[in-house]
Design a protein around this motif. Sequence first.
Motif, PDB file in Angstrom:
ATOM      1  N   SER A 280       0.837  -1.198   0.000  1.00 37.27           N
ATOM      2  CA  SER A 280       0.000   0.000   0.000  1.00 37.27           C
ATOM      3  C   SER A 280       0.869   1.244   0.000  1.00 37.27           C
ATOM      4  O   SER A 280       2.032   1.209   0.408  1.00 37.27           O
ATOM      5  N   PHE A 281       0.267   2.340  -0.483  1.00 38.32           N
ATOM      6  CA  PHE A 281       0.964   3.618  -0.533  1.00 38.32           C
ATOM      7  C   PHE A 281      -0.007   4.701  -0.087  1.00 38.32           C
ATOM      8  O   PHE A 281      -1.117   4.806  -0.617  1.00 38.32           O
ATOM      9  N   ILE A 282       0.389   5.478   0.916  1.00 37.39           N
ATOM     10  CA  ILE A 282      -0.433   6.571   1.426  1.00 37.39           C
ATOM     11  C   ILE A 282       0.310   7.883   1.205  1.00 37.39           C
ATOM     12  O   ILE A 282       1.490   8.007   1.532  1.00 37.39           O
ATOM     13  N   LEU A 283      -0.389   8.859   0.633  1.00 38.67           N
ATOM     14  CA  LEU A 283       0.208  10.160   0.344  1.00 38.67           C
ATOM     15  C   LEU A 283      -0.666  11.241   0.961  1.00 38.67           C
ATOM     16  O   LEU A 283      -1.866  11.331   0.669  1.00 38.67           O
ATOM     17  N   LYS A 284      -0.072  12.054   1.832  1.00 39.15           N
ATOM     18  CA  LYS A 284      -0.801  13.132   2.482  1.00 39.15           C
ATOM     19  C   LYS A 284       0.092  14.360   2.579  1.00 39.15           C
ATOM     20  O   LYS A 284       1.199  14.292   3.110  1.00 39.15           O
ATOM     21  N   ASP A 285      -0.405  15.466   2.038  1.00 40.08           N
ATOM     22  CA  ASP A 285       0.345  16.726   2.046  1.00 40.08           C
ATOM     23  C   ASP A 285       1.752  16.539   1.484  1.00 40.08           C
ATOM     24  O   ASP A 285       2.746  17.009   2.041  1.00 40.08           O
ATOM     25  N   ASN A 286       1.805  15.798   0.372  1.00 40.69           N
ATOM     26  CA  ASN A 286       3.057  15.547  -0.352  1.00 40.69           C
ATOM     27  C   ASN A 286       4.081  14.747   0.459  1.00 40.69           C
ATOM     28  O   ASN A 286       5.277  14.769   0.163  1.00 40.69           O
ATOM     29  N   THR A 287       3.618  14.072   1.504  1.00 44.86           N
ATOM     30  CA  THR A 287       4.461  13.154   2.264  1.00 44.86           C
ATOM     31  C   THR A 287       3.898  11.752   2.100  1.00 44.86           C
ATOM     32  O   THR A 287       2.694  11.540   2.275  1.00 44.86           O
ATOM     33  N   GLY A 288       4.744  10.785   1.747  1.00 41.38           N
ATOM     34  CA  GLY A 288       4.256   9.455   1.441  1.00 41.38           C
ATOM     35  C   GLY A 288       4.778   8.395   2.388  1.00 41.38           C
ATOM     36  O   GLY A 288       5.862   8.527   2.973  1.00 41.38           O
ATOM     37  N   HIS A 289       3.996   7.336   2.537  1.00 41.55           N
ATOM     38  CA  HIS A 289       4.406   6.160   3.303  1.00 41.55           C
ATOM     39  C   HIS A 289       4.109   4.935   2.459  1.00 41.55           C
ATOM     40  O   HIS A 289       2.998   4.767   1.948  1.00 41.55           O
ATOM     41  N   PHE A 290       5.102   4.043   2.345  1.00 39.90           N
ATOM     42  CA  PHE A 290       5.035   2.911   1.434  1.00 39.90           C
ATOM     43  C   PHE A 290       5.352   1.636   2.188  1.00 39.90           C
ATOM     44  O   PHE A 290       6.404   1.529   2.823  1.00 39.90           O
ATOM     45  N   ASP A 291       4.406   0.660   2.168  1.00 35.62           N
ATOM     46  CA  ASP A 291       4.626  -0.665   2.744  1.00 35.62           C
ATOM     47  C   ASP A 291       4.571  -1.687   1.619  1.00 35.62           C
ATOM     48  O   ASP A 291       3.706  -1.596   0.738  1.00 35.62           O
ATOM     49  N   PHE A 292       5.433  -2.681   1.656  1.00 32.13           N
ATOM     50  CA  PHE A 292       5.439  -3.663   0.575  1.00 32.13           C
ATOM     51  C   PHE A 292       5.991  -4.996   1.039  1.00 32.13           C
ATOM     52  O   PHE A 292       6.674  -5.097   2.060  1.00 32.13           O
ATOM     53  N   ILE A 293       5.685  -6.029   0.241  1.00 33.57           N
ATOM     54  CA  ILE A 293       6.244  -7.357   0.476  1.00 33.57           C
ATOM     55  C   ILE A 293       6.244  -8.141  -0.825  1.00 33.57           C
ATOM     56  O   ILE A 293       5.354  -7.982  -1.664  1.00 33.57           O
ATOM     57  N   THR A 294       7.262  -8.927  -1.006  1.00 37.53           N
ATOM     58  CA  THR A 294       7.312  -9.920  -2.080  1.00 37.53           C
ATOM     59  C   THR A 294       7.856 -11.210  -1.491  1.00 37.53           C
ATOM     60  O   THR A 294       8.816 -11.190  -0.721  1.00 37.53           O
ATOM     61  N   LYS A 295       7.201 -12.319  -1.833  1.00 33.05           N
ATOM     62  CA  LYS A 295       7.606 -13.617  -1.288  1.00 33.05           C
ATOM     63  C   LYS A 295       8.146 -14.561  -2.351  1.00 33.05           C
ATOM     64  O   LYS A 295       8.495 -15.705  -2.032  1.00 33.05           O
ATOM     65  N   ASP A 296       8.192 -14.093  -3.597  1.00 38.74           N
ATOM     66  CA  ASP A 296       8.635 -14.969  -4.679  1.00 38.74           C
ATOM     67  C   ASP A 296       9.697 -14.301  -5.547  1.00 38.74           C
ATOM     68  O   ASP A 296       9.771 -14.554  -6.744  1.00 38.74           O
TER      69      ASP A 296
END
Length: 261
Positions: free
Chosen positions: A144-160
């Motif tokens: 997921s990616f959250i963007l608020k007031d030009n500040t972003g937070h990015f969470d991710f995962i890959t298992k393969d």
Amino acid sequence: MKKIIIAVAAVPVLFWMVWISFPSSSLQTIIEDSVTEGPFSIEVQGLKKGLFYTVDIARLTLKDRQNEFVSFDTIYGRVNPFDLLLLRLDLSVRGHIRDGNISGHVTFTKSRINGGLHFFGIRLGDLQFLQRAGISGTGTLAGSFILKDNTGHFDFITKDADFEQAYFSGVRVPLNFFHTVSGALDIQDNAVHIAAISLEGKDMYARLKGTIRDAVMDMTMEFMPGESYAENPLVLAGLEPYRVSPGYYMIPVRGDLLKSF
């Protein structure tokens, strides 16, 4: 009562007339003008209005210094009519990055983007910024990616994941031994702050943390091969200068991403 009924019936007609009279080029301008500072820009291709507050976008590309950073294809969105009157484009969207899927909610205004996106099934090879950073491989990404007031937070995962070996400023980074990668990072102004990215392979573990500021990497990988790799030259070749203690290495990951691009 008759006047009230006529007034109520006139509301959707009025909204429809506003939508019909609002040019597609103005919608495109709102989206493209939402990013005006820093090295990034947005390019919109093939934007078409639907009959009633819907839009289709063939391709939306985020660029940095005229180079493609990431592209979204076949985007479909529903527009909030009340926000449109304030020249604010409020979209519930779904779309694709090649064969991967994205969905969420995004608001575009002058020099600002707010919103959140969820994504899954994104192929690593379809992310241009990874290729340009010198990271090649296969696998799929979710997060997921959250963007608020030009500040972003990015969470991710890959298992393969199946990475190729990488080099940064001449230093070998053995990404090819890891298949599960997860992490979180924050984006603010021209900097990406990596609290921790965890990498796991068979009897092997690593953590990556640091900062990318103005496209210049200043990161460190903590590399911890298990006992089965203790004397394996295929894994440890070239890493002796970064050995801190038996089974523990601190590998610098530095360099100008734009030159790598």
